[in-house]
Design an enzyme around this catalytic site. Structure first.
Site, PDB file in Angstrom:
ATOM      1  N   ASP A  38       0.830  -1.199   0.000  1.00 23.84           N
ATOM      2  CA  ASP A  38       0.000   0.000   0.000  1.00 23.84           C
ATOM      3  C   ASP A  38       0.869   1.254   0.000  1.00 23.84           C
ATOM      4  O   ASP A  38       1.993   1.228   0.520  1.00 23.84           O
ATOM      5  CB  ASP A  38      -0.920   0.014   1.239  1.00 23.84           C
ATOM      6  CG  ASP A  38      -1.988  -1.060   1.166  1.00 23.84           C
ATOM      7  OD1 ASP A  38      -2.325  -1.497   0.051  1.00 23.84           O
ATOM      8  OD2 ASP A  38      -2.483  -1.483   2.229  1.00 23.84           O
ATOM      9  N   TYR A  66       6.096  -8.612   8.433  1.00 26.58           N
ATOM     10  CA  TYR A  66       5.802  -7.192   8.653  1.00 26.58           C
ATOM     11  C   TYR A  66       5.934  -6.857  10.135  1.00 26.58           C
ATOM     12  O   TYR A  66       5.713  -7.716  10.992  1.00 26.58           O
ATOM     13  CB  TYR A  66       4.360  -6.852   8.247  1.00 26.58           C
ATOM     14  CG  TYR A  66       4.012  -7.114   6.803  1.00 26.58           C
ATOM     15  CD1 TYR A  66       4.066  -6.094   5.854  1.00 26.58           C
ATOM     16  CD2 TYR A  66       3.597  -8.377   6.387  1.00 26.58           C
ATOM     17  CE1 TYR A  66       3.722  -6.333   4.534  1.00 26.58           C
ATOM     18  CE2 TYR A  66       3.253  -8.627   5.068  1.00 26.58           C
ATOM     19  CZ  TYR A  66       3.322  -7.593   4.144  1.00 26.58           C
ATOM     20  OH  TYR A  66       2.988  -7.831   2.840  1.00 26.58           O
ATOM     21  N   ASP A  80      -6.740   1.445   7.698  1.00 26.33           N
ATOM     22  CA  ASP A  80      -5.443   1.981   8.115  1.00 26.33           C
ATOM     23  C   ASP A  80      -5.597   3.461   8.459  1.00 26.33           C
ATOM     24  O   ASP A  80      -6.711   3.994   8.461  1.00 26.33           O
ATOM     25  CB  ASP A  80      -4.364   1.741   7.044  1.00 26.33           C
ATOM     26  CG  ASP A  80      -4.672   2.416   5.714  1.00 26.33           C
ATOM     27  OD1 ASP A  80      -5.531   3.330   5.669  1.00 26.33           O
ATOM     28  OD2 ASP A  80      -4.052   2.048   4.700  1.00 26.33           O
ATOM     29  N   ARG A 179      -3.727  -5.008   7.384  1.00 23.79           N
ATOM     30  CA  ARG A 179      -4.648  -4.029   7.991  1.00 23.79           C
ATOM     31  C   ARG A 179      -5.953  -4.711   8.425  1.00 23.79           C
ATOM     32  O   ARG A 179      -6.539  -4.362   9.442  1.00 23.79           O
ATOM     33  CB  ARG A 179      -4.898  -2.845   7.065  1.00 23.79           C
ATOM     34  CG  ARG A 179      -5.261  -3.154   5.655  1.00 23.79           C
ATOM     35  CD  ARG A 179      -5.100  -1.893   4.770  1.00 23.79           C
ATOM     36  NE  ARG A 179      -4.976  -2.252   3.374  1.00 23.79           N
ATOM     37  CZ  ARG A 179      -5.864  -1.924   2.442  1.00 23.79           C
ATOM     38  NH1 ARG A 179      -6.928  -1.215   2.754  1.00 23.79           N
ATOM     39  NH2 ARG A 179      -5.693  -2.280   1.192  1.00 23.79           N
TER      40      ARG A 179
END
Length: 298
Positions: A38, A66, A80, A179
């Site tokens: 993203d 992540y 998010d 997310r």
């Protein structure tokens, strides 16, 4: 130039933006990335150049790691920090560490996710974010993903406040929306939530400390050393079992021939010549049990 560029993607650019910039910097059209990040997310984005675009699919399928942050108490349209607020609920009680760890354990393994409306998943040939921008609500397809590890990175024993944020590390399969995972963590704790920060620290065997920035690339281009930034295909696929071909076998592989399978045939086998150059990736033949066939000719 052929090879894999390990880019430290900056926040504020889409993965497609990064591909376009790499095309200009390396003056080549054959460029592809190996897993969308993203725009707000930074971190490891392997980019394939030249012949290496043939292995994009293989690198994209690798698991990713992540480090992110969940904020409890606020939900957004995009799940998010960039989205509009859609729900607020103050965290009116202390949350113990063991409660969060129990939720993270529950969300480890195979889980079901519904992709966010603001995502590139297609429904009836159209991306979900196109429906979202037009204000059209559509049924989103559920998907099963795999969470290999989900770990709390905060050392507090008790979390207190109207808004509670805590960091986590996750290693997950291709197709996982981190997310959405942040929202699921919030749901399990009884609060609206969103992902307030995210960095991809690894993609397959490629880690953040091996990545270069656009400033690094520009400096290398100025110095005439840009080719040194590219991992050769055989090194990018070093995680695969390898087979060194004889001269006769090399000719057959270059022609895409079916070959006798190895006694313990792996799902993917990297074929290299005596000079160490990657020539193809073979797989077990789907109908001829004693043979293997090319998956990719490189």
């Amino acid at each position: 130039m052929d090879g894999v560029l390990l880019l430290h993607k900056p926040a504020g650019m889409t993965s497609h933006d990064c591909v376009m910039r790499v095309r200009k910097l390396f003056q080549t059209k054959k460029v592809g990335h190996t897993g969308t990040l993203d725009p707000d997310v930074c971190g490891v984005l392997p980019i394939c150049i030249g012949k290496a675009t043939k292995i994009v699919e293989l690198l994209t399928s690798e698991k990713k790691t992540y480090e992110g942050e969940v904020t409890l108490g606020i939900a957004t349209t995009t799940e998010d920090a960039s989205g509009d607020v859609v729900s607020i609920k103050s965290v009116e009680r202390p949350i113990a560490r063991h409660e969060i760890e129990r939720v993270l354990d529950k969300l480890t393994g195979e889980i079901e996710q519904i992709p966010p409306m603001y995502s590139a998943v297609k429904v009836n040939g159209k991306k979900l974010y196109e429906y979202a921008r037009a204000g059209i609500d559509v049924e989103r397809p559920k998907r099963n993903v795999y969470i290999y590890e989900l770990q709390l990175l905060d050392n507090r024993q008790v979390f207190v406040g109207e808004r509670i944020s805590f960091r986590f590390r996750v290693t997950c399969s291709k197709g996982t929306y981190v997310r959405t995972l942040a929202v699921q963590i919030g749901e399990q704790l009884g609060y609206p939530a969103h992902m307030s920060h995210l960095v991809r620290t690894a993609s397959g065997s490629f880690t953040l400390d091996r990545c270069v920035t656009f400033a690094d690339i520009e400096q290398h281009i100025e110095n005439g050393t840009a080719h040194t930034l590219l991992l050769p295909i055989e090194r990018a696929l070093a995680h695969l079992p390898t087979y060194v071909l004889s001269d006769e076998e090399e000719k057959k592989v270059k022609n895409g021939s079916v070959l006798p399978a190895l006694p313990s045939m792996p799902a993917r086998l990297l074929m290299i010549n005596r000079q160490g150059e990657a020539l193809a990736i073979y797989m077990p033949h789907p109908t001829k049990q004693s043979y293997m066939k090319p998956l990719k000719i490189l």
